[in-house]
Write a protein that holds these residues in place. Structure first.
Motif, mmCIF file in Angstrom:
data_model
loop_
_atom_site.group_PDB
_atom_site.id
_atom_site.type_symbol
_atom_site.label_atom_id
_atom_site.label_comp_id
_atom_site.label_asym_id
_atom_site.label_seq_id
_atom_site.Cartn_x
_atom_site.Cartn_y
_atom_site.Cartn_z
ATOM 1 N N ASN A 61 0.783 -1.240 0.000
ATOM 2 C CA ASN A 61 0.000 0.000 0.000
ATOM 3 C C ASN A 61 0.812 1.286 0.000
ATOM 4 O OD1 ASN A 61 -2.190 -1.666 0.091
ATOM 5 N ND2 ASN A 61 -2.454 -1.496 2.299
ATOM 6 N N VAL A 62 1.664 1.421 -0.958
ATOM 7 C CA VAL A 62 2.331 2.707 -1.130
ATOM 8 C C VAL A 62 1.548 3.471 -2.206
ATOM 9 C CG1 VAL A 62 4.443 3.884 -1.817
ATOM 10 C CG2 VAL A 62 4.555 1.750 -0.516
ATOM 11 N N TYR A 63 0.965 4.582 -1.803
ATOM 12 C CA TYR A 63 0.148 5.343 -2.742
ATOM 13 C C TYR A 63 0.634 6.780 -2.836
ATOM 14 C CZ TYR A 63 -3.520 1.781 -1.999
ATOM 15 O OH TYR A 63 -4.234 0.626 -1.919
ATOM 16 N N ARG A 64 0.153 7.462 -3.876
ATOM 17 C CA ARG A 64 0.253 8.912 -3.896
ATOM 18 C C ARG A 64 -1.167 9.446 -3.977
ATOM 19 N NH1 ARG A 64 -0.470 9.429 -9.375
ATOM 20 N NH2 ARG A 64 -0.721 11.667 -9.088
ATOM 21 N N GLU A 65 -1.378 10.679 -3.506
ATOM 22 C CA GLU A 65 -2.705 11.278 -3.606
ATOM 23 C C GLU A 65 -2.882 11.789 -5.030
ATOM 24 O OE1 GLU A 65 -5.104 10.990 -1.363
ATOM 25 O OE2 GLU A 65 -3.634 9.855 -0.190
ATOM 26 N N ASP A 66 -4.130 11.961 -5.429
ATOM 27 C CA ASP A 66 -4.427 12.370 -6.798
ATOM 28 C C ASP A 66 -4.230 13.871 -6.967
ATOM 29 O OD1 ASP A 66 -5.294 12.364 -9.414
ATOM 30 O OD2 ASP A 66 -7.411 12.494 -8.870
ATOM 31 N N GLN A 67 -2.971 14.283 -7.028
ATOM 32 C CA GLN A 67 -2.683 15.705 -7.189
ATOM 33 C C GLN A 67 -1.776 15.922 -8.394
ATOM 34 O OE1 GLN A 67 -1.277 16.618 -3.314
ATOM 35 N NE2 GLN A 67 -3.368 16.940 -2.575
ATOM 36 N N VAL A 68 -2.102 16.948 -9.164
ATOM 37 C CA VAL A 68 -1.326 17.238 -10.365
ATOM 38 C C VAL A 68 -0.038 17.958 -9.978
ATOM 39 C CG1 VAL A 68 -1.306 18.488 -12.559
ATOM 40 C CG2 VAL A 68 -3.381 17.320 -11.806
ATOM 41 N N GLY A 69 1.066 17.482 -10.513
ATOM 42 C CA GLY A 69 2.352 18.112 -10.256
ATOM 43 C C GLY A 69 2.898 18.734 -11.533
ATOM 44 N N VAL A 70 4.162 18.974 -11.536
ATOM 45 C CA VAL A 70 4.780 19.644 -12.685
ATOM 46 C C VAL A 70 5.237 18.608 -13.710
ATOM 47 C CG1 VAL A 70 6.576 21.265 -13.398
ATOM 48 C CG2 VAL A 70 5.566 21.439 -11.113
ATOM 49 N N SER A 71 4.934 18.849 -14.959
ATOM 50 C CA SER A 71 5.428 17.991 -16.034
ATOM 51 C C SER A 71 6.662 18.644 -16.650
ATOM 52 C CB SER A 71 4.347 17.799 -17.088
ATOM 53 O OG SER A 71 3.231 17.134 -16.523
ATOM 54 N N LEU A 72 7.296 17.909 -17.558
ATOM 55 C CA LEU A 72 8.498 18.451 -18.200
ATOM 56 C C LEU A 72 8.134 19.431 -19.318
ATOM 57 C CD1 LEU A 72 10.579 15.163 -18.722
ATOM 58 C CD2 LEU A 72 11.005 16.952 -17.020
#
Lengths: 97, 499
Positions: A61-72
């Motif tokens: 259960n390693v998850y990340r929250e549904d948040q938009v980060g920076v793309s290239l």
């Protein structure tokens, strides 16, 4: 020695998209046999009581929250591409399967 | 001996297997559906999932598969698949893993797709369908999580362009057992599935936009002997209608080949639906089972969805469209058609119920106004019910004014349009524009007398018992009062005067 048929060698080569010469196929047929022989040794061990392991770290259960980060930036995206056209990667023509 | 289970080249059908298959055979159809999940960010990285962005603008080292990057699963995507499992009566696995599906095609930069193989997140469910009055249960084999692929553009110049904005968008694969026997059942399944996915908010499930894709597998089977034609997969279906047509076509094609003994046309294959010609076309033979060399994804640890979390997701599963439709029929006494239209969107169904709560009148009246005038105003403006400037309180007030004979239904249509335009309340508009219905006998009397005076012909007809003519006279009164007369009263008063 484990018996590897020529078809197996050719099949594995096809899956890996390798083009083998006759000599290479001969050699690999023997080598794959030896590798599988080693696998046979492992197969001989009784593992009925052991659960299959895909990870050596006992973690779930390693998850990340549904948040938009920076793309290239697109320049960076295609920077390492052997070939690019505008903002796309360009590859040899691929026929749809 | 490490033998092989695949022939190297197309094999002719051996004579021993060339026997005429006896009719009648029943179609056996399975459906594989891919649905993009409504998350903000991708499955394994934080790139945006926004549709229509500039090429390669929503990509990062992870979805580009650059060395050293590592995937981390999006918790919401996992939740959405579990929620879908709950809606499809599936069991959610206590433990599952991701797997690598290896293949050579540049639509994924990594040369493999992270998917699930022998351990799907949810499995063994079912959906009950009502197909032309017949109850059909379709078993759901599994619903699992994977990542979408990038897009290729093939150029005439001999090269292809690839862009990876779509690559890594969470994709759910829902696989049924081959339980469908008709194209109608497939159509109903996709229609219901789409409604469900939208209702539970996990996908917009739009097939035209590629957010939902369906691949049927069709063959014929003799249920008694178990004898079956080889399976045919159909691709390139961009609408539910296309699935319906392609499956119908394919059933017929196979039936005819069987009936006419043309077994050379019956082999395991993938066919493409040609929308323009209305036929399925051979894409490729499938001599071998696909060999994707699946193995557990070493970059991702197993998932063990916490039981409390899973329970919470199952418990919060909303009332599904099919149940709601039934309830609308019984609780509100609506015709089936109304119930179907109103439950097509959860927002519309909510709006209907909220309006009913605020209106002490018939639900059918709410339904009529909602499905008629409100929907056409929304469609004209290109917006959905949740964006409507008319709240359910406002609609309920308008309906109350009609019911209490303050305004006529005809005037109400104009009032509604003004409400939609200005956002003002019905009472306000009626008051300011003086639109109250004339229900005052005194006021109506003089108009009615005028009409009788001016229309001796129809008046004679009514006196002679031709009931139809009264409608004309009512219409004249309505015209003279700019639609503000109470037609019911006008009708009664005319009858009284003329008979």
């Amino acid at each position: 020695m484990a018996d590897v048929s020529r078809e197996v060698v050719e099949h594995v080569a096809m899956l890996a998209r390798l083009q083998l010469t006759e000599d290479e196929s001969d050699r690999l047929q023997k080598e794959l046999g030896r590798i599988l022989e080693y696998a046979d040794k492992l197969q001989a061990i009784d593992t009925d009581e052991v659960e299959g392991t895909s990870h050596v770290i006992p973690m779930t259960n390693v998850y990340r929250e549904d948040q938009v980060g920076v793309s290239l930036d697109v320049e960076e995206v295609v920077a390492n591409a052997p070939d690019a056209a505008e903002d796309f990667f360009r590859v040899p023509r691929i026929v749809e399967e | 001996m490490y033998g092989l289970a695949f022939p190297k080249c197309p094999l002719p059908i051996p004579n021993s297997r060339r026997k005429v298959i006896q009719m009648p055979m029943e179609p056996m159809i399975g459906l594989e559906v891919h649905a993009q999940l409504n998350t903000e960010s991708k499955m394994f990285c934080s790139c945006s999932t926004k549709f229509g962005a500039e090429p390669n603008s929503n990509v990062c080292p992870t979805c580009l598969g650059l060395p050293g990057s590592l995937p981390v699963p999006n918790r919401r995507a996992v939740e959405y698949v579990i929620r879908t499992g709950a809606a499809l009566n599936c069991q959610t696995a206590a433990r599952c893993r991701f797997a690598r599906k290896n293949y050579f095609y540049p639509d994924l930069a990594k040369n493999f797709q992270i998917s699930q193989y022998d351990e799907p997140l949810t499995h063994d469910g079912y959906i009950d369908l009502d197909v032309d009055g017949e109850q059909v249960r379709i078993r759901i084999r599994r619903a699992h999580l994977e990542e979408d692929t990038g897009k290729n553009i093939h150029l005439a110049t001999g090269s292809s362009l690839v862009e990876y904005n779509r690559s890594g968008i969470p994709l759910m694969e829902i696989v049924t057992e081959p339980d469908f026997t008709t194209a109608e059942q497939c159509r109903e399944y996709l229609t219901q599935l789409r409604l469900i996915l939208r209702c539970i908010g996990v996908s917009n499930a739009n097939m035209e936009e590629g957010a939902m894709r369906a691949e049927p597998t069709v063959n014929l089977v003799d249920r008694e002997t178990g004898e079956a034609t080889p399976k045919v997969e159909i691709k390139n279906l961009n609408s539910i209608r296309a699935v319906y047509q392609a499956v119908s076509y394919e059933i017929e094609r196979q039936r005819r080949a069987v009936a006419e003994g043309r077994e050379d046309e019956l082999f395991q294959q993938t066919r493409r639906w040609d929308e323009d010609k209305g036929v399925t076309v051979l894409m490729r033979r499938k001599e071998t089972s696909d060999d994707y060399m699946y193995f557990p994804e070493p970059d991702l640890v197993p998932l063990e969805p916490e039981p409390e979390w899973v329970e919470e997701i199952y418990a919060s599963c909303p009332e599904l469209p099919a149940e709601r439709r039934e309830r609308f029929c019984t609780e509100y006494d609506l015709p089936r058609y109304d119930a179907e239209v109103l439950t097509e969107s959860r927002q519309l169904a909510d709006y209907f119920e909220e309006t009913c709560k605020r209106f002490e009148g018939s639900a059918k009246m709410v339904s009529n106004w909602l499905m008629g005038d409100v929907m056409s105003l929304l469609n004209e403006a290109g917006i959905t019910i949740d964006q409507s400037p008319i709240s359910c309180e406002m609609l309920a007030e308008l309906l109350r004014l009609i019911k209490e004979d303050v305004i006529s239904g005809k005037i109400a249509k104009d009032v509604l349009a003004t409400m939609f335009e200005t956002g003002r309340s019905a009472a306000e508009i009626v008051e300011e524009e003086g639109l109250e219905q004339i229900s005052d006998t005194g006021a109506l009397e003089s108009v009615i007398d005028e009409v009788i005076e001016e229309n001796p012909g129809p008046v004679e007809d009514v006196r002679a018992g031709k009931d139809k003519a009264i409608g004309f006279l009512v219409g004249q009164v309505m015209r003279k009062t700019q639609g503000q007369a109470n037609p019911q009263m006008v009708n009664e008063m005319l009858r009284e005067k003329l008979t």
